[in-house]
Design an enzyme around this catalytic site. Structure first.
Site, PDB file in Angstrom:
ATOM      1  N   HIS A  77      86.731  51.881  11.128  1.00 20.40           N
ATOM      2  CA  HIS A  77      87.510  50.681  10.324  1.00 20.40           C
ATOM      3  C   HIS A  77      87.109  50.669   8.774  1.00 20.40           C
ATOM      4  CE1 HIS A  77      87.133  48.219  14.238  1.00 20.40           C
ATOM      5  NE2 HIS A  77      88.159  49.290  14.323  1.00 20.40           N
ATOM      6  N   HIS A 233      96.288  47.355  15.182  1.00 21.16           N
ATOM      7  CA  HIS A 233      94.724  47.671  15.292  1.00 21.16           C
ATOM      8  C   HIS A 233      94.751  49.405  15.666  1.00 21.16           C
ATOM      9  CE1 HIS A 233      90.586  47.488  14.783  1.00 21.16           C
ATOM     10  NE2 HIS A 233      90.467  48.333  16.025  1.00 21.16           N
ATOM     11  N   ASP A 237      92.882  52.277  13.457  1.00 19.41           N
ATOM     12  CA  ASP A 237      91.978  53.336  14.247  1.00 19.41           C
ATOM     13  C   ASP A 237      92.194  54.698  14.001  1.00 19.41           C
ATOM     14  OD1 ASP A 237      89.967  51.290  15.329  1.00 19.41           O
ATOM     15  OD2 ASP A 237      91.261  51.373  17.110  1.00 19.41           O
ATOM     16  N   HIS A 260      90.256  56.726  20.529  1.00 15.28           N
ATOM     17  CA  HIS A 260      89.216  57.574  19.573  1.00 15.28           C
ATOM     18  C   HIS A 260      89.180  59.099  19.859  1.00 15.28           C
ATOM     19  CE1 HIS A 260      88.418  54.031  17.094  1.00 15.28           C
ATOM     20  NE2 HIS A 260      88.104  53.652  18.005  1.00 15.28           N
TER      21      HIS A 260
HETATM   22 ZN   LIG Z   1      89.044  49.639  16.111  1.00 10.45          ZN
END
Ligand SMILES: [Zn+2]
Length: 304
Positions: A77, A233, A237, A260
């Protein structure tokens, strides 16, 4: 010249680590041209960990970096906020392994950067311009970058949850659109997963103050910041993870159900696929401005 930038002055804040629950002190400090973005652990001998794919480590629910067994966790972030405000060079000091989660979004980091102010340096910035597609898929999870005149992100997510079936959004990412449309979007989790996370020693600092929690029939928090805060969001990311290539990207990032692990695997693949991009000095805006050229002069075409 499109100059590299750093912060005008140092700025600090305190918060807690999402997974450790530990209190952590964070400082952002100005840095010289070509320094890049680096983390420094002040609690263990000022060891530095550059924010690049070479130092990727421990990707689980968040993105971690490590160098010589010194790690920093949950970097994405903060990295998204820095690269989206065109901060090329900054030293990030932490006195704990985990970047503070703040409110689960990038908005508090934007506030810090704006408070510190921005300073132009006397060295030009380079961009990583995508000239051929790069893609990875793992089952129904996909991520790709395509040539484009601007940095754009298209993200889509699908879950088997009554409140969160399918969301998709495309955004051209500029400093303004990031701050307005992406930075405030908070991380999210499912109530049914919270107990499992805690049993594994994760999310110990998690609460409704720093994450959206989805129960069986609705959101436990009072309100969402956007109707599609979840996919926004994911865009946040992805921008933070893509920052690990070390240059601002000019291209169209398209991701479906990624996370991720796939974002960071993709960032590493970009660095390997050197035929698929070029480093260019021109700012993205130049791509839309027609360049007046004398009609009869032929520019030699260079093999790429
Ligand atoms: Zn995140």
């Amino acid at each position: 010249m499109d100059a590299q930038r750093t912060l005008r002055r140092q700025i600090s804040c305190a918060g807690i680590g999402l997974h450790s629950g530990n209190k952590v002190h964070l400082s952002l400090k100005p840095a010289p041209a070509d320094f890049g973005i680096r983390f420094r652990r002040t609690d263990i001998g000022d060891h530095e960990v550059p924010a690049t794919v070479q130092h990727l480590a421990g990707i689980q629910l968040a993105t971690g970096l490590a160098r010589n067994e010194v790690s920093v966790e949950t970097v994405e972030h903060l990295l998204a906020a820095l690269v989206s405000t065109n901060i090329d060079n900054v030293l990030i000091e932490l006195n704990s392994p985990e970047v503070p989660i703040m409110d689960g979004s990038a908005a508090p980091f934007i506030y810090l950067i704006q408070e510190a102010g921005v300073k132009a340096l006397s060295v030009p910035r380079k961009y990583l311009k995508i000239v051929r597609p790069i893609a990875i898929s793992r089952g129904d999870k996909r991520i790709a970058l395509y040539p484009s005149d601007h940095f754009k992100v298209t993200y889509s997510i699908s879950y088997d949850h009554p409140l969160l079936r399918h969301q998709s959004r495309t955004l051209r990412i500029t400093e303004e659109t990031f701050i307005e449309e992406v930075a405030p979007a908070r991380t999210f989790t499912f109530l049914k997963d919270v107990e499992m996370l805690r049993q594994n020693g994760l999310a110990l600092g998690g609460s409704l103050e720093n994450a959206i929690v989805l129960g069986e029939t609705g959101v436990l928090n009072n309100a969402l910041r956007f109707e599609d805060e979840f996919v926004r969001h994911k865009i946040l990311d992805a921008i933070g993870d893509l920052a690990l290539v070390g240059y601002p990207v000019i291209g169209h990032l398209v991701a479906h159900r990624a996370g991720h692990a796939l974002h960071t695997e993709f960032a590493a693949k970009i660095m390997e696929e050197t035929h698929a991009w070029r480093l260019v000095a021109a700012p993205p805006e130049d791509a839309t401005v027609p360049v007046a050229m004398p009609a009869k002069i032929h520019t030699p075409r260079l093999a790429s």
